[in-house]
Design a protein around this motif. Sequence first.
Motif, PDB file in Angstrom:
ATOM      1  N   GLU A  36     -91.871 -19.801  46.690  1.00 31.80           N
ATOM      2  CA  GLU A  36     -90.652 -19.169  46.174  1.00 31.80           C
ATOM      3  C   GLU A  36     -89.880 -18.493  47.316  1.00 31.80           C
ATOM      4  N   GLN A  37     -90.606 -17.809  48.207  1.00 31.45           N
ATOM      5  CA  GLN A  37     -89.948 -17.182  49.358  1.00 31.45           C
ATOM      6  C   GLN A  37     -89.282 -18.236  50.233  1.00 31.45           C
ATOM      7  N   LEU A  38     -89.985 -19.351  50.457  1.00 31.11           N
ATOM      8  CA  LEU A  38     -89.405 -20.421  51.270  1.00 31.11           C
ATOM      9  C   LEU A  38     -88.178 -21.010  50.588  1.00 31.11           C
ATOM     10  N   ARG A  39     -88.218 -21.145  49.266  1.00 28.21           N
ATOM     11  CA  ARG A  39     -87.043 -21.640  48.539  1.00 28.21           C
ATOM     12  C   ARG A  39     -85.862 -20.701  48.745  1.00 28.21           C
ATOM     13  N   GLU A  40     -86.128 -19.402  48.650  1.00 28.43           N
ATOM     14  CA  GLU A  40     -85.055 -18.428  48.846  1.00 28.43           C
ATOM     15  C   GLU A  40     -84.505 -18.518  50.273  1.00 28.43           C
ATOM     16  N   GLU A  41     -85.411 -18.664  51.249  1.00 20.63           N
ATOM     17  CA  GLU A  41     -84.966 -18.794  52.643  1.00 20.63           C
ATOM     18  C   GLU A  41     -84.120 -20.048  52.818  1.00 20.63           C
ATOM     19  N   VAL A  42     -84.547 -21.143  52.195  1.00 19.78           N
ATOM     20  CA  VAL A  42     -83.788 -22.395  52.281  1.00 19.78           C
ATOM     21  C   VAL A  42     -82.406 -22.214  51.660  1.00 19.78           C
ATOM     22  N   GLN A  43     -82.347 -21.525  50.526  1.00 18.16           N
ATOM     23  CA  GLN A  43     -81.048 -21.277  49.895  1.00 18.16           C
ATOM     24  C   GLN A  43     -80.162 -20.438  50.804  1.00 18.16           C
ATOM     25  N   ASP A  44     -80.745 -19.399  51.416  1.00 14.55           N
ATOM     26  CA  ASP A  44     -79.971 -18.561  52.348  1.00 14.55           C
ATOM     27  C   ASP A  44     -79.467 -19.383  53.532  1.00 14.55           C
ATOM     28  N   LEU A  45     -80.365 -20.187  54.104  1.00 10.17           N
ATOM     29  CA  LEU A  45     -79.972 -21.009  55.247  1.00 10.17           C
ATOM     30  C   LEU A  45     -78.918 -22.033  54.844  1.00 10.17           C
ATOM     31  N   SER A  46     -79.058 -22.562  53.646  1.00  6.73           N
ATOM     32  CA  SER A  46     -78.073 -23.528  53.154  1.00  6.73           C
ATOM     33  C   SER A  46     -76.706 -22.859  52.998  1.00  6.73           C
ATOM     34  N   ALA A  47     -76.700 -21.642  52.482  1.00  8.91           N
ATOM     35  CA  ALA A  47     -75.433 -20.907  52.337  1.00  8.91           C
ATOM     36  C   ALA A  47     -74.842 -20.616  53.716  1.00  8.91           C
ATOM     37  N   GLN A  48     -75.694 -20.230  54.668  1.00 12.25           N
ATOM     38  CA  GLN A  48     -75.207 -19.976  56.028  1.00 12.25           C
ATOM     39  C   GLN A  48     -74.641 -21.251  56.644  1.00 12.25           C
ATOM     40  N   LEU A  49     -75.320 -22.350  56.405  1.00 12.66           N
ATOM     41  CA  LEU A  49     -74.847 -23.627  56.935  1.00 12.66           C
ATOM     42  C   LEU A  49     -73.500 -23.997  56.328  1.00 12.66           C
ATOM     43  N   SER A  50     -73.345 -23.764  55.028  1.00 13.41           N
ATOM     44  CA  SER A  50     -72.067 -24.042  54.379  1.00 13.41           C
ATOM     45  C   SER A  50     -70.962 -23.187  54.990  1.00 13.41           C
ATOM     46  N   ASP A  51     -71.265 -21.905  55.223  1.00 19.27           N
ATOM     47  CA  ASP A  51     -70.280 -21.017  55.856  1.00 19.27           C
ATOM     48  C   ASP A  51     -69.911 -21.540  57.245  1.00 19.27           C
ATOM     49  N   LYS A  52     -70.924 -21.936  58.012  1.00 18.35           N
ATOM     50  CA  LYS A  52     -70.663 -22.425  59.366  1.00 18.35           C
ATOM     51  C   LYS A  52     -69.881 -23.737  59.310  1.00 18.35           C
ATOM     52  N   ASP A  53     -70.166 -24.571  58.314  1.00 20.97           N
ATOM     53  CA  ASP A  53     -69.403 -25.815  58.162  1.00 20.97           C
ATOM     54  C   ASP A  53     -67.932 -25.510  57.899  1.00 20.97           C
ATOM     55  N   ARG A  54     -67.684 -24.542  57.028  1.00 22.76           N
ATOM     56  CA  ARG A  54     -66.284 -24.177  56.737  1.00 22.76           C
ATOM     57  C   ARG A  54     -65.601 -23.639  57.992  1.00 22.76           C
TER      58      ARG A  54
END
Length: 131
Positions: free
Chosen positions: A61-79
């Motif tokens: 569950e912690q890893l899932r949350e980290e993946v979601q956070d990293l995914s959100a950061q990646l989306s921000d960086k993509d924008r």
Amino acid sequence: ELQGELEARAADLERIQELEEKLRGAQTQSEIGASAEQVASLQDEVSTYAAKVRALNEEVEQLREEVQDLSAQLSDKDRIFEAMEDEANEANEDLAHSQSQVKEIEALRQERDDFRAEAARLQEEAETPPP
């Protein structure tokens, strides 16, 4: 006398049968105790594995949350990257336009210089008396 001995032997036989039943009961009880110990041991193992599974589930569950956070950061960086890419494209278009204007200015300067040279030649011709 034989009757007494027979009764004694029958009583002994009864005691032997009772002892055999008790022995069977003791064996059964011993087996039950051993089985109970095995069950308790297995329950301990199950509890240990269940605790490990819970811990692993928490990690997952912690890893899932980290993946979601990293995914959100990646989306921000993509924008941000897309915005920077758009700005770079606009800057390149501006640069190309500026380079075109510079070429036009250089062509105009060359025309001016040619015109001045022609004007100076004509002036010189006008000032020089005919032979």
